[in-house]
Design a protein around this motif. Structure first.
Motif, PDB file in Angstrom:
ATOM      1  N   LYS A 136       0.836  -1.198   0.000  1.00  0.00           N
ATOM      2  CA  LYS A 136       0.000   0.000   0.000  1.00  0.00           C
ATOM      3  C   LYS A 136       0.874   1.253   0.000  1.00  0.00           C
ATOM      4  CE  LYS A 136      -1.866   3.497   2.513  1.00  0.00           C
ATOM      5  NZ  LYS A 136      -1.363   4.360   3.564  1.00  0.00           N
ATOM      6  N   GLY A 167       0.916   5.327   0.543  1.00  0.00           N
ATOM      7  CA  GLY A 167       0.143   6.426   1.141  1.00  0.00           C
ATOM      8  C   GLY A 167       0.157   7.672   0.263  1.00  0.00           C
ATOM      9  N   GLY A 168      -0.562   8.698   0.715  1.00  0.00           N
ATOM     10  CA  GLY A 168      -0.755   9.918  -0.071  1.00  0.00           C
ATOM     11  C   GLY A 168       0.532  10.600  -0.494  1.00  0.00           C
ATOM     12  N   TRP A 186       3.760   1.332   2.632  1.00  0.00           N
ATOM     13  CA  TRP A 186       4.806   2.283   2.229  1.00  0.00           C
ATOM     14  C   TRP A 186       4.355   3.706   2.559  1.00  0.00           C
ATOM     15  CZ3 TRP A 186       9.557   0.760   0.525  1.00  0.00           C
ATOM     16  CH2 TRP A 186       9.697  -0.582   0.173  1.00  0.00           C
ATOM     17  N   GLY A 243       9.352   4.018   9.282  1.00  0.00           N
ATOM     18  CA  GLY A 243       8.615   2.937   9.949  1.00  0.00           C
ATOM     19  C   GLY A 243       7.908   3.511  11.152  1.00  0.00           C
ATOM     20  N   THR A 266       8.134   8.292  18.504  1.00  0.00           N
ATOM     21  CA  THR A 266       7.003   9.218  18.574  1.00  0.00           C
ATOM     22  C   THR A 266       6.866   9.894  17.215  1.00  0.00           C
ATOM     23  OG1 THR A 266       5.901  10.908  19.892  1.00  0.00           O
ATOM     24  CG2 THR A 266       8.214  11.324  19.379  1.00  0.00           C
ATOM     25  N   PRO A 282       7.652  12.145  14.487  1.00  0.00           N
ATOM     26  CA  PRO A 282       8.852  12.957  14.233  1.00  0.00           C
ATOM     27  C   PRO A 282       8.524  14.426  13.984  1.00  0.00           C
ATOM     28  CG  PRO A 282       8.343  11.558  12.338  1.00  0.00           C
ATOM     29  CD  PRO A 282       7.426  11.128  13.452  1.00  0.00           C
ATOM     30  N   VAL A 305       0.576   6.927  11.653  1.00  0.00           N
ATOM     31  CA  VAL A 305       1.332   6.115  10.692  1.00  0.00           C
ATOM     32  C   VAL A 305       0.610   4.823  10.291  1.00  0.00           C
ATOM     33  CG1 VAL A 305       2.725   5.073  12.535  1.00  0.00           C
ATOM     34  CG2 VAL A 305       3.643   5.193  10.221  1.00  0.00           C
TER      35      VAL A 305
HETATM   36  P1  ADP Z   1       0.370   7.949   4.550  1.00  0.00           P
HETATM   37  O1  ADP Z   1      -0.144   9.052   3.708  1.00  0.00           O
HETATM   38  O2  ADP Z   1       1.554   7.261   3.977  1.00  0.00           O
HETATM   39  O3  ADP Z   1      -0.708   7.007   4.991  1.00  0.00           O
HETATM   40  P2  ADP Z   1       0.259   9.286   7.100  1.00  0.00           P
HETATM   41  O4  ADP Z   1       0.454  10.757   7.036  1.00  0.00           O
HETATM   42  O5  ADP Z   1      -1.114   8.762   7.271  1.00  0.00           O
HETATM   43  O6  ADP Z   1       0.974   8.644   5.832  1.00  0.00           O
HETATM   44  O7  ADP Z   1       1.171   8.687   8.273  1.00  0.00           O
HETATM   45  C1  ADP Z   1       2.553   8.939   8.296  1.00  0.00           C
HETATM   46  C2  ADP Z   1       2.831  10.046   9.291  1.00  0.00           C
HETATM   47  O8  ADP Z   1       2.477   9.617  10.600  1.00  0.00           O
HETATM   48  C3  ADP Z   1       4.294  10.401   9.421  1.00  0.00           C
HETATM   49  O9  ADP Z   1       4.688  11.332   8.442  1.00  0.00           O
HETATM   50  C4  ADP Z   1       4.385  10.949  10.838  1.00  0.00           C
HETATM   51  O10 ADP Z   1       4.391  12.352  10.860  1.00  0.00           O
HETATM   52  C5  ADP Z   1       3.112  10.473  11.523  1.00  0.00           C
HETATM   53  N1  ADP Z   1       3.364   9.739  12.764  1.00  0.00           N
HETATM   54  C6  ADP Z   1       2.716   9.941  13.931  1.00  0.00           C
HETATM   55  N2  ADP Z   1       3.173   9.140  14.888  1.00  0.00           N
HETATM   56  C7  ADP Z   1       4.150   8.385  14.341  1.00  0.00           C
HETATM   57  C8  ADP Z   1       4.995   7.343  14.832  1.00  0.00           C
HETATM   58  N3  ADP Z   1       4.941   6.900  16.090  1.00  0.00           N
HETATM   59  N4  ADP Z   1       5.876   6.802  13.971  1.00  0.00           N
HETATM   60  C9  ADP Z   1       5.941   7.215  12.690  1.00  0.00           C
HETATM   61  N5  ADP Z   1       5.178   8.189  12.180  1.00  0.00           N
HETATM   62  C10 ADP Z   1       4.275   8.765  12.979  1.00  0.00           C
END
Ligand code: ADP
Ligand code: ASP
Ligand code: MG
Length: 477
Positions: free
Chosen positions: A11, A13-14, A236, A241, A245, A247, A274
């Protein structure tokens, strides 16, 4: 499963499909995976920002404002066209794809104008609008994958994922989804083609588009993984990963090479964006491997999800007990209090059925042992209707002064520390609270997860970042 049918669901993401460069990287990752995996299924999100744009324009249209719509149409067209221009090699395919996007954008215009005439956007109409992001990106991504030399076919997952009619948060019917998915995808695998499907969306048995909830493309990958079944599901995204917390709050956050299902379930439930919280259950139940990796750093191994075993219940990671910290913002704490509640059966049951009647689920509950108050968190936007539902249900107790008041706080955040080692280590709660105390953060309420893998604290909205940073020091140091 025979080697020949080894199946991988990936998968994106955006952000991973949000620009020409990103989509090019995603396509190369698919090409790379084809070397090791005879069957690869790709699940895509909408390009970053598209879903928000679609939903905002639909909401504006409901208010009679069509100006936002025109800007949204332009930007959706331009953003997809840029990717098509840069990454699709065949001129005929480019022209076809541009036409496809144009026709979906035009459907969106018609939908918003209908919403404007009605003066209201129903959940069903909002799902039709929100689904268009994935319905655009899926064709573009399939075209880009073809351009790197891998045969690909775009499939709208309305043909695969069957759900109930709970618009905006639909629930899949796994049996019906299995039947449709296998009958649709197996012939595609047999032609050695990679199916590229939309995340986030499904359809009712009679074909009406639904969505699985915001961020739901992760869940789509898990659903397809479970029904195929796949050997592995890889998510992905734009970070290396699962990290200690977010970042965006703490730049020193580190990637965890492994995390147990229980830990990640708590993290996802308590706000770590995430991974969508519903992703975990279908893959655990089907015994499928789950991995989170970075489209922009594909050689990094990412995070592997591991089973909950007794041995990983012991503190590991060099004695690290707290493994990660997370926050959910925009919550309100609702309190029902009164000395007359003592020993009165059914107060909690009535309170929570009043909350349930508003369609809200409660992320955190605490009750003082004196039984003189019940306190729970709810999302801020649902707080006002919940408060009036509670005041109605307890009207006679309030009048008799058995209940003194039902009230709510301003916006608060729930901060959660997660670590399977906490179960075996006395004094973690003490450590957590002293750390917050040293940082002058006032804790308004506390709850411990029943699996003892997490402790959650409610703090003022203004203390969110400071609390996450302070608790993160417990991991880093
Ligand atoms: P996608 O569009 O790939 O689904 P998301 O924006 O939904 O991505 O999720 C990824 C984001 O989640 C990261 O860029 C990060 O800022 C946030 N995030 C929040 N908590 C965490 C965590 N514990 N580990 C990694 N990323 C995290
Ligand atoms: N595009 C959808 C959203 O923004 C689903 C997802 O990206 O997972 O919520
Ligand atoms: Mg996401």
């Amino acid at each position: 499963m025979p080697e020949l049918n080894k199946t991988l669901v990936m998968k994106f993401g955006g952000t991973s499909v949000g620009t020409a460069d990103a989509m090019g990287k995603a396509a190369q990752i698919v090409k790379g995976a084809r070397k090791d995996w005879p069957r690869v299924v790709v699940v895509t999100s909408a390009i970053s920002g598209a879903t928000n744009l679609l939903l905002d324009s639909a909401a504006q249209a409901a208010q009679g404002n069509l100006q936002t719509l025109m800007d949204a149409e332009k930007s959706l067209l331009a953003n997809h066209e840029k990717i098509i221009e840069a990454q699709v090699t065949s001129p005929e395919r480019r022209a076809e794809l541009k036409e496809k996007v144009k026709s979906l954008v035009s459907d969106f215009g018609s939908l918003c104008r209908a919403i404007a005439v009605l003066g209201e956007a129903s959940p069903r109409a909002l799902d039709a609008a929100a689904s268009l992001g994935e319905r655009m990106s899926v064709y573009v991504l399939a075209g880009v994958i073809e351009s790197v030399g891998v045969s690909a076919q775009a499939i709208e997952s309305t043909e695969l994922v069957v759900t109930n009619a709970h618009f905006q948060n639909a629930h899949p019917d796994f049996d019906a989804t299995r039947e449709r998915t296998l009958s649709k995808l197996v012939p595609i695998f047999e032609k050695d083609i990679v199916p590229v499907t939309t995340g986030f969306i499904g359809a009712t048995p009679d074909g009406i588009i639904t969505t699985l909830g915001r961020g739901g493309s992760d869940y789509s990958a898990a659903i397809l993984g479970a029904v195929l079944p796949a050997n592995e599901v890889w998510i992905w995204t734009d970070v290396d990963g699962i990290m200690t917390t977010d970042p965006r709050i703490v730049k020193e956050a580190r990637t965890l090479s492994e995390i147990t299902y229980n830990e990640v379930a708590e993290l996802a439930y308590y706000g770590a964006k995430v991974l969508h919280p519903k992703t975990i259950r279908p893959v655990v139940e089907a015994g499928i491997g789950l991995r989170i990796c970075n489209t922009f750093n594909p050689s990094h191994p990412g995070t592997r999800l591991i089973a909950n075993t007794p041995s990983n219940g012991k503190p590991h990671n060099g004695g690290q007990v707290v493994k990660a910290v997370t926050a959910i913002r925009k919550q309100r704490l609702v309190t029902i209090e009164g000395r007359g509640m003592l020993g009165v059966p059914g107060v909690a049951a009535r309170a929570f059925s009043a909350v349930a009647s508003t369609g809200t689920s409660v992320p955190l509950i605490t009750q003082a042992s004196s039984e003189q108050s019940i306190c729970f968190a709810v999302p801020s936007e649902t707080a006002a209707p919940i408060l009036s539902a509670l005041q109605n249900v307890f009207a006679s107790e309030i009048e008799d002064e058995d209940i003194d008041r039902v009230w709510m706080t301003e916006d608060v955040s729930i901060i959660t520390v997660v670590g399977v080692g906490m179960r075996h280590t006395p004094g973690v709660a003490g450590q957590v609270f002293s750390q917050l105390g040293r940082n002058n953060t006032n804790v308004l309420a506390i709850a411990q997860g029943s699996s003892e893998v997490s402790i959650s604290m409610v703090v003022d909205a203004d203390d969110t970042e400071a609390a996450v940073k302070a608790l993160h020091e417990l991991i880093v140091n």
